[in-house]
Scaffold this active site. Structure first.
Site, PDB file in Angstrom:
ATOM      1  N   GLU A 270       0.885  -1.163   0.000  1.00 40.46           N
ATOM      2  CA  GLU A 270       0.000   0.000   0.000  1.00 40.46           C
ATOM      3  C   GLU A 270       0.923   1.212   0.000  1.00 40.46           C
ATOM      4  O   GLU A 270       1.794   1.305   0.871  1.00 40.46           O
ATOM      5  CB  GLU A 270      -0.771  -0.006   1.313  1.00 40.46           C
ATOM      6  CG  GLU A 270      -2.253  -0.066   1.191  1.00 40.46           C
ATOM      7  CD  GLU A 270      -2.870  -0.072   2.568  1.00 40.46           C
ATOM      8  OE1 GLU A 270      -3.445   0.948   2.942  1.00 40.46           O
ATOM      9  OE2 GLU A 270      -2.772  -1.104   3.266  1.00 40.46           O
TER      10      GLU A 270
ATOM     11  N   ARG B 194       5.074 -13.277   9.601  1.00 42.34           N
ATOM     12  CA  ARG B 194       5.738 -12.003   9.328  1.00 42.34           C
ATOM     13  C   ARG B 194       7.058 -11.966  10.070  1.00 42.34           C
ATOM     14  O   ARG B 194       7.291 -12.738  11.005  1.00 42.34           O
ATOM     15  CB  ARG B 194       4.858 -10.830   9.713  1.00 42.34           C
ATOM     16  CG  ARG B 194       4.545 -10.723  11.193  1.00 42.34           C
ATOM     17  CD  ARG B 194       3.470  -9.691  11.497  1.00 42.34           C
ATOM     18  NE  ARG B 194       3.804  -8.357  11.052  1.00 42.34           N
ATOM     19  CZ  ARG B 194       3.156  -7.710  10.073  1.00 42.34           C
ATOM     20  NH1 ARG B 194       2.159  -8.270   9.438  1.00 42.34           N
ATOM     21  NH2 ARG B 194       3.511  -6.492   9.750  1.00 42.34           N
TER      22      ARG B 194
ATOM     23  N   LYS C 267       4.119   0.799  10.653  1.00 42.44           N
ATOM     24  CA  LYS C 267       4.291   2.057   9.910  1.00 42.44           C
ATOM     25  C   LYS C 267       3.868   3.251  10.757  1.00 42.44           C
ATOM     26  O   LYS C 267       4.482   4.308  10.709  1.00 42.44           O
ATOM     27  CB  LYS C 267       3.432   2.040   8.653  1.00 42.44           C
ATOM     28  CG  LYS C 267       4.057   1.303   7.485  1.00 42.44           C
ATOM     29  CD  LYS C 267       3.132   1.433   6.267  1.00 42.44           C
ATOM     30  CE  LYS C 267       3.368   0.315   5.283  1.00 42.44           C
ATOM     31  NZ  LYS C 267       2.244   0.093   4.386  1.00 42.44           N
TER      32      LYS C 267
HETATM   33  P1  ATP Z   1      -0.198  -1.537   7.017  1.00 44.22           P
HETATM   34  O1  ATP Z   1      -0.149  -1.665   8.497  1.00 44.22           O
HETATM   35  O2  ATP Z   1      -0.133  -0.132   6.542  1.00 44.22           O
HETATM   36  O3  ATP Z   1      -1.202  -2.407   6.312  1.00 44.22           O
HETATM   37  P2  ATP Z   1       1.726  -3.442   6.062  1.00 44.22           P
HETATM   38  O4  ATP Z   1       3.013  -3.629   6.819  1.00 44.22           O
HETATM   39  O5  ATP Z   1       0.720  -4.519   6.011  1.00 44.22           O
HETATM   40  O6  ATP Z   1       1.194  -2.095   6.624  1.00 44.22           O
HETATM   41  P3  ATP Z   1       1.615  -3.355   3.167  1.00 44.22           P
HETATM   42  O7  ATP Z   1       2.036  -2.239   2.304  1.00 44.22           O
HETATM   43  O8  ATP Z   1       0.183  -3.733   3.176  1.00 44.22           O
HETATM   44  O9  ATP Z   1       2.104  -2.977   4.621  1.00 44.22           O
HETATM   45  O10 ATP Z   1       2.514  -4.625   2.934  1.00 44.22           O
HETATM   46  C1  ATP Z   1       2.943  -5.081   1.693  1.00 44.22           C
HETATM   47  C2  ATP Z   1       3.361  -6.513   1.800  1.00 44.22           C
HETATM   48  O11 ATP Z   1       4.416  -6.654   2.740  1.00 44.22           O
HETATM   49  C3  ATP Z   1       2.226  -7.375   2.285  1.00 44.22           C
HETATM   50  O12 ATP Z   1       2.148  -8.513   1.443  1.00 44.22           O
HETATM   51  C4  ATP Z   1       2.594  -7.751   3.683  1.00 44.22           C
HETATM   52  O13 ATP Z   1       2.133  -9.011   4.024  1.00 44.22           O
HETATM   53  C5  ATP Z   1       4.123  -7.699   3.647  1.00 44.22           C
HETATM   54  N1  ATP Z   1       4.665  -7.381   4.965  1.00 44.22           N
HETATM   55  C6  ATP Z   1       4.421  -6.293   5.698  1.00 44.22           C
HETATM   56  N2  ATP Z   1       5.051  -6.362   6.879  1.00 44.22           N
HETATM   57  C7  ATP Z   1       5.726  -7.541   6.893  1.00 44.22           C
HETATM   58  C8  ATP Z   1       6.585  -8.220   7.850  1.00 44.22           C
HETATM   59  N3  ATP Z   1       6.871  -7.683   9.031  1.00 44.22           N
HETATM   60  N4  ATP Z   1       7.098  -9.406   7.494  1.00 44.22           N
HETATM   61  C9  ATP Z   1       6.823  -9.953   6.303  1.00 44.22           C
HETATM   62  N5  ATP Z   1       6.038  -9.385   5.369  1.00 44.22           N
HETATM   63  C10 ATP Z   1       5.490  -8.196   5.657  1.00 44.22           C
HETATM   64 MG    MG Z   2      -1.321  -4.011   4.834  1.00 43.65          MG
END
Ligand code: ATP
Ligand code: MG
Length: 604
Positions: free
Chosen positions: A64, A299, A309
């Site tokens: 995102e 994760r 974030k």
């Molecule tokens: P938000 O809290 O804003 O949703 P988010 O960390 O989920 O933040 P995204 O931009 O939706 O951010 O994430 C993009 C991709 O990165 C997604 O597929 C998510 O699963 C992956 N991702 C985010 N954080 C992690 C993490 N700590 N470990 C592994 N993958 C991650």
């Molecule tokens: Mg997300």
């Protein structure tokens, strides 16, 4: 077709994991062998007009664009692009920009930079697989009408509170909305009114009609469209209704012919809706079959690091760090400025692997990967971080003049770092003269037990230079040592036949006063003193390490005068350092950041 992504970091054995096994099983069974690809994302008719898909699998990284990417995203990037590369597939970079409120082109650009810097590409044979979910809004709307027509969705005008109350909970089934029995024709008319701006924000939602008594609360008629008057960075004011993430995401995957859709564990309960939705839209002839499948992995949780974030934004906005690229930040721009290399991050992702249960990875694993990556690449240099002057009082006696200087040399890389057949880089050349800078801790007037460095009467080598015998020191009124005194021993220079004629107890690092370069050195330490700074709702700001940054004025050897921003070095005995990508050489100032020490100190 050119390979979309270069080979992985050297030296990493590809350990199997459950995601690799899933892909290998699908390839063996030919699960996706019949898929067609018309050259771009699109519906069933569009894809049916295409060729058999040249990509054996398709994965995607779907951020995102609402913030800077961090080390957790790096894991996901390495996973999705890495698996596509390893199995003859293609990985798409897709901006999941269906939420109009939080997105920004600044973030879009930073994400593009981050993925490229990590060493990945969405370009396959000249075709750029860079997509944005908002380009699919027209299809998503059409799909919603199809669901309504087939009795799979309805417009609900309960208040938000009523909806919440009627959803039930883990122990109580939900209750049907009074609007649930509307006919498809009524729903269609009302949904069009939503689209045409006839209803206020929040006055109605479109819901999937599934099962209000489902044990999985996500299947109790989830909302799929909401009314929100907001200007979208891509589609402007064209829409006042926007799809919900849980509705949009499976459709995005399906339009792009993704085969394996990897996400983090918190989406596990959404998987039944993902499947339900794609089945309904395939039945309706809107989406190609077989549909993509979702798989969840744990994760990344890294000790001493936060990856939310929102909390990272708080650190930036409250001035706890200098910005998103502060070298203490776990953002990709922060890691980069700290001196992390793409190779070290790829190695890290490979080493931690993927699992199905949440766990914490020790920060030392990440640092260890960096040391491994830099060990044979970073040129060595001497730097004195806490300088005190050492004066060789017999210099003129031995060399004829106090002004006498001579060149010393040391290899830029140790012998062990040079691969067979590789030409070693040129030696470093630096001066030795009557006065040199040494580390303050390398002199003790009264040596503690076992101390081998400078104290009166002890014999030590100035690394790459001469052997000296310490004779004493000068002190100021407070008893602080201002100068260390020694006698140089003639004929003992490193690399000459007499080098071994006198046995030194230790070798110490130094930089000559004659050619030392003044540098600002930023000694970074962990940003938090607590290994789990935000666990269990703790106040993470209270865990900030007050000494996460110490700035010192150092003397560094002249080979560092030509360092360019981003160049990495091993400062002998101190660790790995990088010329700061922002401040180094700006205004003629040398600025180096400590990346990490030579040894792991996290457990101590
Ligand atoms: P938000 O809290 O804003 O949703 P988010 O960390 O989920 O933040 P995204 O931009 O939706 O951010 O994430 C993009 C991709 O990165 C997604 O597929 C998510 O699963 C992956 N991702 C985010 N954080 C992690 C993490 N700590 N470990 C592994 N993958 C991650
Ligand atoms: Mg997300």
């Amino acid at each position: 077709m050119t390979s979309p992504t270069p080979p992985a970091a050297e030296g990493d054995a590809k350990a199997s994991n459950f995601l690799r096994q899933i892909i290998e099983a699908d390839l063996a069974k030919g699960t996706y062998a019949s898929r067609r690809w018309a050259g771009s994302p699109g519906d069933a008719t569009h894809q049916a007009s295409g060729q058999p898909d040249p990509a054996k699998i398709r994965t995607r990284f779907p951020p995102e664009p609402n913030g800077y990417l961090h080390v957790g995203h790096a894991k996901s990037i390495c996973l999705n692009f890495g698996l596509a590369r390893d199995y003859g597939g293609i990985c798409h970079l897709r901006f999941d920009d269906t939420n109009p409120e939080k997105e920004d082109t600044e973030y879009v650009n930073s994400i593009i930079d981050a993925v490229q810097w990590l060493g990945f590409s969405w370009d396959a044979g000249g075709v750029k697989h860079l997509y944005q979910a908002s380009d699919y809004f027209d299809f998503m709307y059409r799909a919603a009408e199809a669901l309504i027509e087939r009795g799979h969705a309805y417009v609900d005008e309960q208040t938000a509170e009523e909806m919440r109350a009627n959803r039930g909970d883990f122990t109580t089934p939900g209750k049907d909305s009074p609007f649930r029995a509307r006919t498809p024709a009524e729903n269609l008319a009302r949904f069009r009114e939503m689209r045409d701006g006839k209803l206020a924000d929040g006055a109605a939602v479109l819901r999937a009609k599934i099962d209000m008594a489902s044990p999985n609360i996500n299947l109790r008629d989830p909302a799929i469209y909401r009314i929100r008057r907001a200007t979208h960075h891509n589609t402007g004011d064209k829409w006042c209704i926007y799809p919900m993430y849980t509705y949009a995401h499976p459709i995005e995957d399906a339009l792009e012919q993704i085969t394996h859709s990897f996400c983090t564990l918190e989406f596990e309960d959404q998987r039944p809706f993902y499947d339900w939705l794609l089945e309904r839209l395939s039945e309706a002839g809107l989406l190609a079959s077989p549909p993509p499948r979702q798989y969840e992995f744990a994760r990344l949780n890294l000790t001493y690091v936060i990856t939310s974030k929102r909390k990272l934004a708080q650190l930036v906005n409250e001035g706890k760090v200098s910005g998103w690229d502060d070298p203490r930040m776990p953002t990709i721009v922060g890691l980069r400025r700290r001196g992390y290399t793409p190779g070290s991050i790829q190695l890290f992702a490979e080493r931690i692997g993927v699992t199905k249960s949440d766990s914490w990875i020790d920060y030392s694993v990440l640092e260890g990967c960096l040391r491994e990556d830099l060990e044979n690449k970073a040129h060595r240099a001497m730097a004195v971080l806490d300088p005190v002057k050492l004066v060789m009082t017999n210099w003129a006696e031995v060399f004829g003049s106090d002004a006498h200087n001579e060149d010393c040399t040391l290899p830029a890389l140790p012998h062990s770092a040079i691969a067979e057949g590789q030409t070693p880089p040129p030696d470093r050349v630096f001066k030795i003269g009557k006065e040199v800078w040494i580390e303050r801790e390398d002199f003790e007037e009264v040596p503690p037990k076992g101390y081998k460095r400078l104290f009166p009467g002890n014999v030590v080598r100035l690394k790459g230079g001469y052997v000296i015998e310490c004779t004493g020191c000068a002190k100021d009124a407070n008893g602080q040592v201002t100068e260390v005194h020694a006698k140089v021993i003639a004929g003992t220079k490193s690399g000459t036949p007499g080098a071994d004629s006198v046995k030194a107890k230790a070798a110490i690092t130094w930089v000559a006063v004659a050619d030392g370069v003044s540098a600002e050195v930023r000694l970074y330490d962990r940003l938090f003193s607590d290994p789990h700074p935000d666990a269990g709702g703790k106040d993470f700001l209270a865990a900030l390490n007050p000494t996460s940054l110490t700035v010192v004025q150092a003397w560094v050897e002249p080979s560092l005068a030509t360092a360019k921003p981003d160049d990495k070095f091993q400062f002998e005995r101190h660790g790995y350092f990088v010329a700061d990508r922002v401040d180094h050489a700006a205004g003629g100032k040398a600025v180096f950041n400590r990346v990490t020490g030579l040894k792991d100190s996290w457990g101590k």
